[in-house]
Design a protein around this motif. Structure first.
Motif, PDB file in Angstrom:
ATOM      1  N   ARG A  24      38.251  64.393  45.962  1.00 49.26           N
ATOM      2  CA  ARG A  24      38.499  65.974  45.749  1.00 49.26           C
ATOM      3  C   ARG A  24      38.904  66.424  47.053  1.00 49.26           C
ATOM      4  NH1 ARG A  24      34.319  69.684  47.351  1.00 49.26           N
ATOM      5  NH2 ARG A  24      34.445  71.695  46.236  1.00 49.26           N
ATOM      6  N   LYS A  25      39.919  67.197  46.764  1.00 46.55           N
ATOM      7  CA  LYS A  25      40.470  67.813  48.069  1.00 46.55           C
ATOM      8  C   LYS A  25      39.322  69.097  48.503  1.00 46.55           C
ATOM      9  CE  LYS A  25      44.455  68.695  46.085  1.00 46.55           C
ATOM     10  NZ  LYS A  25      45.675  69.283  45.943  1.00 46.55           N
ATOM     11  N   TRP A  26      38.898  68.995  49.692  1.00 48.39           N
ATOM     12  CA  TRP A  26      37.896  69.956  50.213  1.00 48.39           C
ATOM     13  C   TRP A  26      38.550  70.751  51.482  1.00 48.39           C
ATOM     14  CZ3 TRP A  26      34.932  70.476  54.799  1.00 48.39           C
ATOM     15  CH2 TRP A  26      33.999  71.477  54.746  1.00 48.39           C
ATOM     16  N   GLU A  27      38.365  72.114  51.354  1.00 44.83           N
ATOM     17  CA  GLU A  27      38.915  73.009  52.493  1.00 44.83           C
ATOM     18  C   GLU A  27      37.619  73.560  52.967  1.00 44.83           C
ATOM     19  OE1 GLU A  27      41.435  76.690  51.864  1.00 44.83           O
ATOM     20  OE2 GLU A  27      42.759  75.294  52.150  1.00 44.83           O
ATOM     21  N   VAL A  39      34.293  61.535  45.032  1.00 46.62           N
ATOM     22  CA  VAL A  39      33.540  62.044  44.121  1.00 46.62           C
ATOM     23  C   VAL A  39      32.523  60.886  43.573  1.00 46.62           C
ATOM     24  CG1 VAL A  39      33.277  62.918  41.725  1.00 46.62           C
ATOM     25  CG2 VAL A  39      35.029  63.532  43.170  1.00 46.62           C
ATOM     26  N   VAL A  40      31.288  61.222  43.967  1.00 46.71           N
ATOM     27  CA  VAL A  40      30.025  60.038  43.637  1.00 46.71           C
ATOM     28  C   VAL A  40      29.669  60.098  42.257  1.00 46.71           C
ATOM     29  CG1 VAL A  40      27.788  59.374  44.577  1.00 46.71           C
ATOM     30  CG2 VAL A  40      29.280  60.268  46.268  1.00 46.71           C
ATOM     31  N   ARG A  65      22.146  70.461  57.746  1.00 48.79           N
ATOM     32  CA  ARG A  65      22.890  69.280  58.399  1.00 48.79           C
ATOM     33  C   ARG A  65      22.984  67.914  57.594  1.00 48.79           C
ATOM     34  NH1 ARG A  65      19.768  68.625  64.442  1.00 48.79           N
ATOM     35  NH2 ARG A  65      21.466  66.994  64.600  1.00 48.79           N
ATOM     36  N   THR A  66      22.177  67.711  56.879  1.00 52.19           N
ATOM     37  CA  THR A  66      22.342  66.550  55.848  1.00 52.19           C
ATOM     38  C   THR A  66      23.497  66.859  54.890  1.00 52.19           C
ATOM     39  OG1 THR A  66      19.975  65.956  56.025  1.00 52.19           O
ATOM     40  CG2 THR A  66      21.414  65.113  54.013  1.00 52.19           C
ATOM     41  N   LEU A  67      23.491  68.243  54.427  1.00 49.48           N
ATOM     42  CA  LEU A  67      24.764  68.704  53.791  1.00 49.48           C
ATOM     43  C   LEU A  67      26.133  68.338  54.356  1.00 49.48           C
ATOM     44  CD1 LEU A  67      25.551  70.075  50.912  1.00 49.48           C
ATOM     45  CD2 LEU A  67      25.038  72.048  52.009  1.00 49.48           C
ATOM     46  N   LEU A  68      26.258  69.035  55.630  1.00 52.28           N
ATOM     47  CA  LEU A  68      27.113  68.928  56.482  1.00 52.28           C
ATOM     48  C   LEU A  68      27.672  67.445  56.721  1.00 52.28           C
ATOM     49  CD1 LEU A  68      26.597  71.652  59.256  1.00 52.28           C
ATOM     50  CD2 LEU A  68      28.229  71.860  57.296  1.00 52.28           C
ATOM     51  N   PHE A  74      31.678  62.823  51.048  1.00 51.50           N
ATOM     52  CA  PHE A  74      31.459  62.721  49.399  1.00 51.50           C
ATOM     53  C   PHE A  74      31.110  64.166  48.963  1.00 51.50           C
ATOM     54  CE2 PHE A  74      29.302  59.291  51.787  1.00 51.50           C
ATOM     55  CZ  PHE A  74      29.967  58.110  51.316  1.00 51.50           C
ATOM     56  N   TYR A  75      31.243  64.139  47.335  1.00 47.12           N
ATOM     57  CA  TYR A  75      31.089  65.325  46.937  1.00 47.12           C
ATOM     58  C   TYR A  75      30.711  64.919  45.119  1.00 47.12           C
ATOM     59  CZ  TYR A  75      31.832  69.078  43.718  1.00 47.12           C
ATOM     60  OH  TYR A  75      31.872  70.300  42.638  1.00 47.12           O
TER      61      TYR A  75
END
Length: 212
Positions: A24-27, A39-40, A65-68, A74-75
């Motif tokens: 997935r392209k993430w901006e 994509v997990v 911080r874990t999310l960052l 991953f997504y």
């Protein structure tokens, strides 16, 4: 379809296959940086959470911080909710923080795929009685189109609310899949619940699905 399917469908233009892996392209929020996230699959989500929070390189960091860290590579749909749940249930983190008073959950986004698939209902009042004997407003809004309908009613009894829903909403727009309401006595009553059962709709009763 499920909320997960709807979410991936809405992001179709951002998905691609690279070396046989779905990405997935993430901006970022500023729009000046873009990179690919793997994509997990659902079955592999615990492995990622274990590695990035509870593992040697995780350091039992907080949710933000874990999310960052995870978003760098991953997504998956409901990623934030899964991280929050994992951190909340982490025994090592709980031992350090000690007991805490649970606060109310934040408002969530909910995907809907068609008009009148899911509606929200709220009763406001009492207000000064009108010449017609009405003291309350019943507000109904469609989640997809944001179309509101407002009805004046004499009271907020379950029978009054159910009757107005059936004759003024269901007969005009059709029966929705879900009705979201608060946990007022009128919405929890046997009359209202039986009405929902007969017409084939579900009253979520203050349930908000997770955000993406």
């Amino acid at each position: 379809m499920s909320s997960t399917t709807k979410s991936y469908w809405a992001q179709w233009d951002s998905l691609l296959i690279q070396d046989g892996v779905l990405c997935r392209k993430w901006e970022n929020g500023r729009g000046d940086r873009c990179h690919l996230q793997m994509v997990v699959p659902k079955a592999k989500v615990p492995d990622v959470l274990q590695l990035y929070h509870s593992g040697c390189s995780g350091g039992h960091l907080g949710v933000k911080r874990t999310l960052l860290k995870i978003r760098e590579r991953f997504y998956w749909v409901h990623c934030r909710d899964d991280i929050e749940d994992w951190c909340r249930k982490c025994t090592s983190c709980a031992a350090v923080k000690g007991s805490q008073i649970r606060s109310r959950g934040a408002l969530k986004l909910y995907n809907v795929g068609a008009p009148w698939e899911r509606i929200a209902i709220e009763v406001a009042g009492p207000f000064p009685e009108t010449e017609s004997g009405n003291q309350y407003f019943m507000v109904v809004m469609d989640y997809f189109t944001k179309w509101p309908e407002v009805f004046a009613i004499p009271n907020q009894e379950a029978s009054t609310v159910a009757d107005k829903l059936v004759h003024e909403v269901f007969c005009r727009f059709g029966v929705p899949l879900e009705i979201h309401s608060d946990q007022g006595r009128n919405f929890e009553s046997q009359i209202f619940q039986e009405t929902c059962r007969v017409v084939g709709t579900q009253n979520t009763n203050n349930f908000l699905p997770p955000t993406i």
